[in-house]
Scaffold this active site. Structure first.
Site, PDB file in Angstrom:
ATOM      1  N   ARG A  96      39.935  19.715 -15.525  1.00  0.00           N
ATOM      2  CA  ARG A  96      39.751  20.679 -14.449  1.00  0.00           C
ATOM      3  C   ARG A  96      38.323  21.197 -14.373  1.00  0.00           C
ATOM      4  NH1 ARG A  96      44.521  23.089 -13.234  1.00  0.00           N
ATOM      5  NH2 ARG A  96      45.015  23.100 -15.468  1.00  0.00           N
ATOM      6  N   TYR A  97      37.669  21.314 -15.540  1.00  0.00           N
ATOM      7  CA  TYR A  97      36.308  21.830 -15.629  1.00  0.00           C
ATOM      8  C   TYR A  97      35.411  20.733 -16.181  1.00  0.00           C
ATOM      9  CZ  TYR A  97      38.884  26.256 -15.428  1.00  0.00           C
ATOM     10  OH  TYR A  97      39.714  27.281 -15.073  1.00  0.00           O
ATOM     11  N   ARG A 100      35.109  20.363 -20.337  1.00  0.00           N
ATOM     12  CA  ARG A 100      36.250  20.403 -21.248  1.00  0.00           C
ATOM     13  C   ARG A 100      37.485  19.775 -20.609  1.00  0.00           C
ATOM     14  NH1 ARG A 100      34.748  25.119 -19.117  1.00  0.00           N
ATOM     15  NH2 ARG A 100      36.248  26.659 -18.351  1.00  0.00           N
ATOM     16  N   CYS A 109      57.883  22.174 -28.922  1.00  0.00           N
ATOM     17  CA  CYS A 109      57.365  23.426 -29.468  1.00  0.00           C
ATOM     18  C   CYS A 109      58.296  23.910 -30.561  1.00  0.00           C
ATOM     19  CB  CYS A 109      57.275  24.497 -28.383  1.00  0.00           C
ATOM     20  SG  CYS A 109      56.155  24.118 -27.019  1.00  0.00           S
ATOM     21  N   CYS A 113      59.280  29.565 -24.968  1.00  0.00           N
ATOM     22  CA  CYS A 113      59.128  30.851 -24.297  1.00  0.00           C
ATOM     23  C   CYS A 113      59.825  30.797 -22.942  1.00  0.00           C
ATOM     24  CB  CYS A 113      57.653  31.174 -24.113  1.00  0.00           C
ATOM     25  SG  CYS A 113      56.695  31.157 -25.651  1.00  0.00           S
ATOM     26  N   CYS A 116      57.370  30.096 -19.904  1.00  0.00           N
ATOM     27  CA  CYS A 116      56.428  28.981 -20.045  1.00  0.00           C
ATOM     28  C   CYS A 116      56.107  28.326 -18.707  1.00  0.00           C
ATOM     29  CB  CYS A 116      57.014  27.940 -20.998  1.00  0.00           C
ATOM     30  SG  CYS A 116      55.951  26.497 -21.236  1.00  0.00           S
ATOM     31  N   ARG A 118      54.886  25.410 -18.391  1.00  0.00           N
ATOM     32  CA  ARG A 118      55.210  23.981 -18.477  1.00  0.00           C
ATOM     33  C   ARG A 118      56.687  23.772 -18.808  1.00  0.00           C
ATOM     34  NH1 ARG A 118      49.926  23.121 -21.592  1.00  0.00           N
ATOM     35  NH2 ARG A 118      48.437  22.634 -19.946  1.00  0.00           N
ATOM     36  N   ASP A 279      52.397  33.214 -14.742  1.00  0.00           N
ATOM     37  CA  ASP A 279      52.325  32.128 -13.763  1.00  0.00           C
ATOM     38  C   ASP A 279      53.606  32.051 -12.937  1.00  0.00           C
ATOM     39  OD1 ASP A 279      49.730  31.041 -14.491  1.00  0.00           O
ATOM     40  OD2 ASP A 279      50.688  30.394 -16.356  1.00  0.00           O
ATOM     41  N   ASP A 316      45.566  32.127 -13.479  1.00  0.00           N
ATOM     42  CA  ASP A 316      45.418  30.719 -13.146  1.00  0.00           C
ATOM     43  C   ASP A 316      45.786  30.563 -11.681  1.00  0.00           C
ATOM     44  OD1 ASP A 316      44.652  28.507 -14.973  1.00  0.00           O
ATOM     45  OD2 ASP A 316      45.985  29.575 -16.342  1.00  0.00           O
ATOM     46  N   LYS A 323      41.044  29.201 -13.699  1.00  0.00           N
ATOM     47  CA  LYS A 323      41.225  30.606 -14.040  1.00  0.00           C
ATOM     48  C   LYS A 323      40.187  31.471 -13.330  1.00  0.00           C
ATOM     49  CE  LYS A 323      43.145  30.030 -18.685  1.00  0.00           C
ATOM     50  NZ  LYS A 323      43.193  28.550 -18.633  1.00  0.00           N
TER      51      LYS A 323
END
Length: 363
Positions: A96-97, A100, A109, A113, A116, A118, A279, A316, A323
């Protein structure tokens, strides 16, 4: 009086197990099974032990115990709320950037959560890890793009990999001369602190690149003695730590809780980094706050805690636009004509108590 908390050794993965342990009401089992059929469930022994079974609004339970509210969608929610897919040139990579990339190694995981972003792509029934061919292609992509300075390992949780496998990945990345930083996003030190073993710490340290660990926690109670010891083992090994948290309704959306959380991070040698606005993931509306409330909390933090304890409040932007900091604005131009300096050289600054000051001061 709270019931006695049974000692657990295994991760709870089924709604019936949660009911049997007193972590969810038996009357809601059918709804919880519907939630679990769509979104992964896992509550480790470490986290189950933190839940106050006598408190229906327990902030730890609210993060990890499934709720029928997850079956209710809201406008704007999206299976890919931050637009990972739009920036994925090859499997496992999100670019995206310019400097990075995210490297999504696994889709499992230690704990899942309920908020989440995702949640549609992690857990049982999803691909557990990149294939060898996809992993090689992802490395080739990183090698070919010399602007990539930082690789962020995410998923899923990268620390669910074995130390042997993780050490190999770290070595592969460090061998790429333009990759200088490897950042790992994880909940493992909080959710399953015993995994932060000497072998895991050895795997995290690699010649040729600097490792950073971003530790995810949302409530000060998560930073137990075991979690603090796990973080200390990494810090003592010379691995710098930062935090990431999500602003969650009923969990940490008050100034006192955020203050305690950020201070706890700093006490653990973890620099507060990001406080994420929730999100637009499906079925998470009951956990989201408003941006205005988040900004009010950041104003409150500014006056309550040291600068060491200040995270950046970020959103985001849906659709993959990255972000953006969305904290309160303390500075605005002063357009009054009554001052001798031109308007473009004088600003209004709001202090943490709400007082307004001109800068530069009036002569």
């Amino acid at each position: 009086m709270n019931r006695i908390v049974p000692k657990l050794d295994a991760t709870l993965r089924q709604p019936a197990e949660l009911v049997a342990q007193g972590l969810a009401p038996a009357a809601g089992l059918i709804d919880l099974e519907q939630v679990a059929a769509r979104y992964a469930v896992a509550v480790t022994a470490d986290l189950a032990a933190l839940i106050d079974r006598g408190d229906p609004d327990d902030p730890i339970a609210r993060q990890f115990i499934p709720s029928a509210d997850e079956l209710v969608g809201q406008p704007g929610e999206n299976a890919d709320p931050i637009g990972d897919d739009a920036h994925s040139p090859v499997a496992g990579i999100v670019h995206r950037y310019p400097d990075r990339v995210l490297f999504k190694l696994v889709h499992v995981c230690a704990v899942y959560c309920r908020f989440c972003f995702r949640r549609e792509t992690v857990g049982p029934g999803k691909p557990n890890a990149l294939s060898d061919a996809a992993y090689a292609t992802a490395l080739d992509y990183i090698r070919a793009h010399r602007d990539i300075w930082e690789v962020i390992l995410t998923g899923g949780d990268p620390l669910m990999l074995s130390p042997r496998r993780l050490a190999g990945i770290m070595a592969d990345l460090a061998a790429i001369d333009h990759v200088r930083i490897i950042r790992i996003h994880t909940r493992v030190p909080i959710a399953d602190a015993a995994r932060i073993s000497p072998g895991m710490i050895a795997a995290l340290r690699v010649e040729g690149a600097t490792t950073w660990i971003a530790v995810h926690a949302n409530h000060p109670r998560e930073l137990t003695d075991k979690a603090r010891a796990a973080c200390a083992r990494m810090a003592d090994a010379g691995i710098p730590l930062v935090s990431q948290s999500v602003l969650l309704a009923g969990v940490n959306d008050d100034a006192a809780t955020l203050e305690a959380l950020m201070r706890a991070f700093v006490e653990c040698r973890i620099k507060p980094y990001y406080l994420h606005h929730g999100d637009l993931a499906p079925g998470t509306g009951h956990l989201r706050t408003t941006i205005a409330h988040g900004q009010d909390l950041m104003r409150a933090l500014r006056g309550r805690v040291s600068g060491l304890c200040q995270p950046e409040y970020v959103l985001d932007i849906p659709g993959g636009h990255g972000k953006a900091p969305i904290g309160p604005d303390y500075l605005s131009r002063n357009n009054s004509r009554e001052h001798e300096l031109p308007p473009e050289t004088r600003y209004r600054i709001v202090d943490y108590c709400g007082g307004v000051h001109l800068y530069p001061p009036k002569p």
